[in-house]
Design an enzyme around this catalytic site. Structure first.
Site, short mmCIF file in Angstrom:
data_model
loop_
_atom_site.label_atom_id
_atom_site.label_comp_id
_atom_site.label_asym_id
_atom_site.label_seq_id
_atom_site.Cartn_x
_atom_site.Cartn_y
_atom_site.Cartn_z
N HIS A 274 12.03 -4.44 5.98
CA HIS A 274 12.65 -3.81 7.15
C HIS A 274 14.15 -3.63 6.98
CE1 HIS A 274 8.84 -4.22 9.22
NE2 HIS A 274 8.81 -5.48 8.84
N HIS B 131 -4.16 -7.07 5.18
CA HIS B 131 -2.74 -7.30 5.46
C HIS B 131 -2.56 -7.43 6.95
CE1 HIS B 131 1.58 -7.20 5.27
NE2 HIS B 131 1.58 -6.23 6.16
N ARG C 131 11.00 5.15 17.68
CA ARG C 131 9.82 5.63 16.97
C ARG C 131 8.69 5.89 17.96
NH1 ARG C 131 5.05 3.79 14.32
NH2 ARG C 131 4.60 5.02 12.45
N GLY D 79 0.78 -1.24 0.00
CA GLY D 79 0.00 0.00 0.00
C GLY D 79 0.81 1.27 0.00
#
Length: 435
Positions: free
Chosen positions: A375, A322, A196, A113
């Protein structure tokens, strides 16, 4: 789970609705509450009479606030029936009509996406937030980024395209900001992982969708290509699990409210012409309770919520989802019960071993096992991806398989993404030619 963290100081939030703010307590405020309780224990209730009266007043306001309780949402919840939880036909029938509609090759290629949120994209978003870039300028910038992403996908040769999600700051925040019943902070950061941090939505009231949320961006992107382009929405379970959730109703009820709002969006996308709609449930497994005795109940209402939001479309419309970070053996029954047409999952690092659950269960629907790890900045070659697809073919039939990366490409750079996708398409084409 993310919502276990707590922001630091509510006093920093000068833009929150005063009523909503009065119902909240962040870390500094919770410490203050503990201090108040300490004074009460030491000296009696009179010591904190003013504080306790203010707390009681806030609780009364919350119980009666029309911003919390929406009669129309209550009526829709009461009207949910079994017909809203079921697709019109079995997967076998849907697969037949979808294959005729799309005419895709064996091993169709796509992505999950999102495409790279480059420094340029982040800079434009920041400028728009500061007011130094107008709404019109920002929209034009996003259209240019979307058009560029569509052209790149066509040049690469992907079979099913996406619009790239450049307008989205976060997969939950983007939708939460457009739904009633959610509030957002300016400084309420909590740790997601590593360094993060995210600002989780605050789900404080009944949820509804005032207007379409993703339709216009999908419509614009689809106008740029003749290939099918997936519409992307975030699923109700993930929105719930990645939010701070109200405590005055069960989580299952809050999730079904979100599901009804996402159902409206999915139906509007179909009416606008979307033939493939991906309802991401990245956090479905993440929400499993720690106590195994509670898992069945959680999975029951989680699957129910997904089916409510996904079952209002025609057989010809292909529903994708997903899932991230998932071991599937212990939830394979729930995944099957979701009855999604195509599920994409992270499998490259396990060398397709995660597909064993689908093989032993004899899972009938279509699967997009990730064939490279997003990743890492490393770009795998076509031969490596072919080997992974070969491992997938040992577990599933060719008709079940689509080919995609492990996850969205938001955090990667275009100079990593483009060659990796070129190699992915080459691997799929070579396997088609040899089949």
């Amino acid at each position: 789970m993310l919502a276990a963290s707590c922001p630091i100081d509510l006093d920093l939030e000068t833009d929150l609705d005063p009523d909503v703010k009065s119902w909240l307590a962040f870390s500094v405020q919770k410490i203050g509450e503990l201090a108040t309780l300490g004074r009460v224990l030491a000296k009696g209730w009179e010591e904190a009479a003013d504080v306790l009266a203010a707390s009681e007043g806030a609780a009364v306001t919350r119980e009666t606030s029309p911003n919390v309780h929406n009669e129309n949402v209550a009526k829709r919840m009461a009207a949910i029936d079994d017909g809203m939880r079921r697709r019109r036909s079995s997967f076998a029938r849907r697969a037949e009509v979808q294959r005729a509609r799309f005419g895709l090759p064996t091993f169709p290629t796509t992505t999950i996406g999102s495409f790279p949120q480059t420094a340029e994209v982040r800079k434009a978003r920041a400028a728009h937030a500061r007011g130094t870039m107008s709404d019109a300028q920002h929209e034009q910038f996003l259209k240019e980024q979307t058009a560029r992403a569509v052209r790149r996908q066509e040049d690469i040769g992907l079979d099913v395209l996406v619009h790239g999600e450049f307008e989205r700051n976060d997969m939950v925040q983007y939708f939460g900001e457009q739904l009633s019943g959610f509030a957002f902070t300016k400084h309420g950061w909590v740790q997601s992982y590593g360094s993060r941090c995210v600002r989780l939505p605050i789900l404080f009231g009944d949820v509804s969708r005032p207007k379409p949320m993703a339709v216009e961006w999908w419509r614009y992107a689809q106008s740029l290509t003749k290939k099918p382009l997936k519409a992307m929405v975030t699923g109700p379970v993930t929105i719930l699990n990645w939010s701070f959730v109200r405590d005055d109703i069960p989580r299952s009820e809050a999730c079904r409210q979100i599901a009804l709002a996402i159902r409206d969006e999915v139906i509007d996308l179909e009416r606008s012409g979307a033939m493939m709609i991906q309802i991401d449930e990245a956090a479905l497994r993440e929400g499993l309770p720690l106590r195994k005795s509670q898992c069945k109940t959680y999975l029951g209402w989680a699957v129910d919520s997904f089916r409510i939001c996904s079952s209002g479309v025609a057989d010809e419309t292909q529903i994708h989802t997903h899932m991230c970070y998932s071991e599937f053996n212990d939830i394979i029954d729930a995944i099957a019960a979701m009855d999604v047409d195509v599920i994409s999952i992270e499998t490259s690092r396990s060398k397709m071993q995660l597909l064993d659950a689908f093989k032993s269960y004899k899972y009938p629907n279509e699967i997009g096992p990730g064939v490279y790890d997003i990743h890492s900045p490393r770009v795998p070659d076509a031969a490596e991806m072919k080997n992974l697809i070969a491992l997938a073919r040992q577990r599933l039939s060719d008709a079940q398989l689509s080919i995609n990366p492990d996850c969205g490409l938001k955090t990667r750079r275009w100079d990593e993404v483009r060659p990796a996708l070129i190699n992915m398409v080459a691997a799929a084409r070579e396997l088609r030619a040899a089949s």
